[in-house]
Design an enzyme around this catalytic site. Sequence first.
Site, PDB file in Angstrom:
ATOM      1  N   GLU A  66     -16.869  13.480  22.983  1.00 51.14           N
ATOM      2  CA  GLU A  66     -15.571  13.945  22.495  1.00 51.14           C
ATOM      3  C   GLU A  66     -15.414  13.875  20.978  1.00 51.14           C
ATOM      4  O   GLU A  66     -14.498  14.476  20.420  1.00 51.14           O
ATOM      5  CB  GLU A  66     -14.448  13.123  23.136  1.00 51.14           C
ATOM      6  CG  GLU A  66     -14.446  11.679  22.699  1.00 51.14           C
ATOM      7  CD  GLU A  66     -13.257  10.887  23.236  1.00 51.14           C
ATOM      8  OE1 GLU A  66     -13.219   9.680  22.978  1.00 51.14           O
ATOM      9  OE2 GLU A  66     -12.369  11.470  23.871  1.00 51.14           O
ATOM     10  N   HIS A  82     -13.702  -2.581   4.283  1.00 55.85           N
ATOM     11  CA  HIS A  82     -12.280  -2.936   4.343  1.00 55.85           C
ATOM     12  C   HIS A  82     -11.621  -2.416   5.617  1.00 55.85           C
ATOM     13  O   HIS A  82     -11.067  -3.191   6.382  1.00 55.85           O
ATOM     14  CB  HIS A  82     -11.553  -2.402   3.100  1.00 55.85           C
ATOM     15  CG  HIS A  82     -10.092  -2.745   3.055  1.00 55.85           C
ATOM     16  ND1 HIS A  82      -9.457  -3.123   1.891  1.00 55.85           N
ATOM     17  CD2 HIS A  82      -9.127  -2.759   4.013  1.00 55.85           C
ATOM     18  CE1 HIS A  82      -8.188  -3.371   2.142  1.00 55.85           C
ATOM     19  NE2 HIS A  82      -7.957  -3.143   3.434  1.00 55.85           N
ATOM     20  N   GLU A 121       0.813  -1.210   0.000  1.00 55.15           N
ATOM     21  CA  GLU A 121       0.000   0.000   0.000  1.00 55.15           C
ATOM     22  C   GLU A 121       0.854   1.271   0.000  1.00 55.15           C
ATOM     23  O   GLU A 121       0.320   2.370   0.177  1.00 55.15           O
ATOM     24  CB  GLU A 121      -0.921   0.021   1.235  1.00 55.15           C
ATOM     25  CG  GLU A 121      -1.884  -1.139   1.356  1.00 55.15           C
ATOM     26  CD  GLU A 121      -3.032  -1.085   0.352  1.00 55.15           C
ATOM     27  OE1 GLU A 121      -3.079  -0.117  -0.438  1.00 55.15           O
ATOM     28  OE2 GLU A 121      -3.854  -2.008   0.357  1.00 55.15           O
ATOM     29  N   HIS A 170      -3.066   2.740   8.372  1.00 59.54           N
ATOM     30  CA  HIS A 170      -4.192   1.967   7.845  1.00 59.54           C
ATOM     31  C   HIS A 170      -4.431   0.756   8.737  1.00 59.54           C
ATOM     32  O   HIS A 170      -3.484   0.058   9.122  1.00 59.54           O
ATOM     33  CB  HIS A 170      -3.904   1.501   6.422  1.00 59.54           C
ATOM     34  CG  HIS A 170      -4.897   0.529   5.879  1.00 59.54           C
ATOM     35  ND1 HIS A 170      -6.256   0.795   5.833  1.00 59.54           N
ATOM     36  CD2 HIS A 170      -4.748  -0.725   5.374  1.00 59.54           C
ATOM     37  CE1 HIS A 170      -6.885  -0.243   5.304  1.00 59.54           C
ATOM     38  NE2 HIS A 170      -5.988  -1.179   5.037  1.00 59.54           N
ATOM     39  N   HIS A 204      -7.828  -2.186  10.310  1.00 60.55           N
ATOM     40  CA  HIS A 204      -9.155  -2.792  10.133  1.00 60.55           C
ATOM     41  C   HIS A 204      -9.881  -2.878  11.480  1.00 60.55           C
ATOM     42  O   HIS A 204     -10.128  -3.970  11.986  1.00 60.55           O
ATOM     43  CB  HIS A 204      -9.026  -4.203   9.547  1.00 60.55           C
ATOM     44  CG  HIS A 204      -8.167  -4.310   8.336  1.00 60.55           C
ATOM     45  ND1 HIS A 204      -7.478  -5.458   8.006  1.00 60.55           N
ATOM     46  CD2 HIS A 204      -7.880  -3.419   7.350  1.00 60.55           C
ATOM     47  CE1 HIS A 204      -6.817  -5.284   6.888  1.00 60.55           C
ATOM     48  NE2 HIS A 204      -7.030  -4.046   6.470  1.00 60.55           N
TER      49      HIS A 204
END
Length: 272
Positions: free
Chosen positions: A169, A210, A116, A139, A141
């Site tokens: 918050e 994703h 990526e 990144h 999940h």
Amino acid sequence: MKDILTAPFVKEMCDTTANMYRLGWDERNGGNISYLLEEAEVAEYLDLNHVLRTIPTGFEAKPLIGKYFIVTGTGKYFKNVQSDPAANLGIIRIAEDGTTADLLWGYSDGGKFTSELPAHLMSHMARLSVDPENRVVMHSHPTHTLAMNYVHPLDEKELTHTLWEMCTECIVVFPDGVGVLPWMLCGTNSIGEATAEKMKTYRLVIWGMHGIYGAGRTMDETFGLIETVEKAAQIYMLTCNRPRINTIRDDQLQEIAEAFGVAYRKDFLRLE
């Protein structure tokens, strides 16, 4: 020259990847982090003229030529970074051609940076164009954020509004909202380009079905952005199938944002 394993940025990568794995955000080899470093801080630990090998990036990143990054490796498990950072992390410099990276340290087993990386570099360029102090792209999940993708409209205004309602918050932590992309094939320049376009407006971008991309000035800021979204998504998933008796009203969201002096997306509120 100092031992690279004592470098604060290596420790940050080790600690953060361990936390992300422990929280269940990055199963197997899921997830990746890139961290923009200053030349001076790298030079304390490495000979900048000693290039181990040169690796194609699959993307032309001319604005980043000469920039240094520490990046998680492709196929690497976050749970292993702390015990063997030299195999699971690498420090690279974007080479003069803009399409390759000089490896200065790491990937000791012959590996390379995350697949990526083009998406990360595109996001760095996008964020640097609006915030010159942006250094981190992350990144992962997160479980509840991902689950929410299946039961909530993937609309930026609606999703942001729902998340803001879940915790007091939230509007303070991510007042700029959350960008959303539909499902796209990962590991491609197309998803990188789409993410970078969103990153011009948002520090958080959800990849439909994703995961999520986050960007920030520090590792803590970036981790905290994703952590706050995940907490809000968890509360949503725990309550979405039950009658809602109480909520944080839009006028209260506005009151919170203005009390803390944050520049929030007023168009994402439903004020009369």
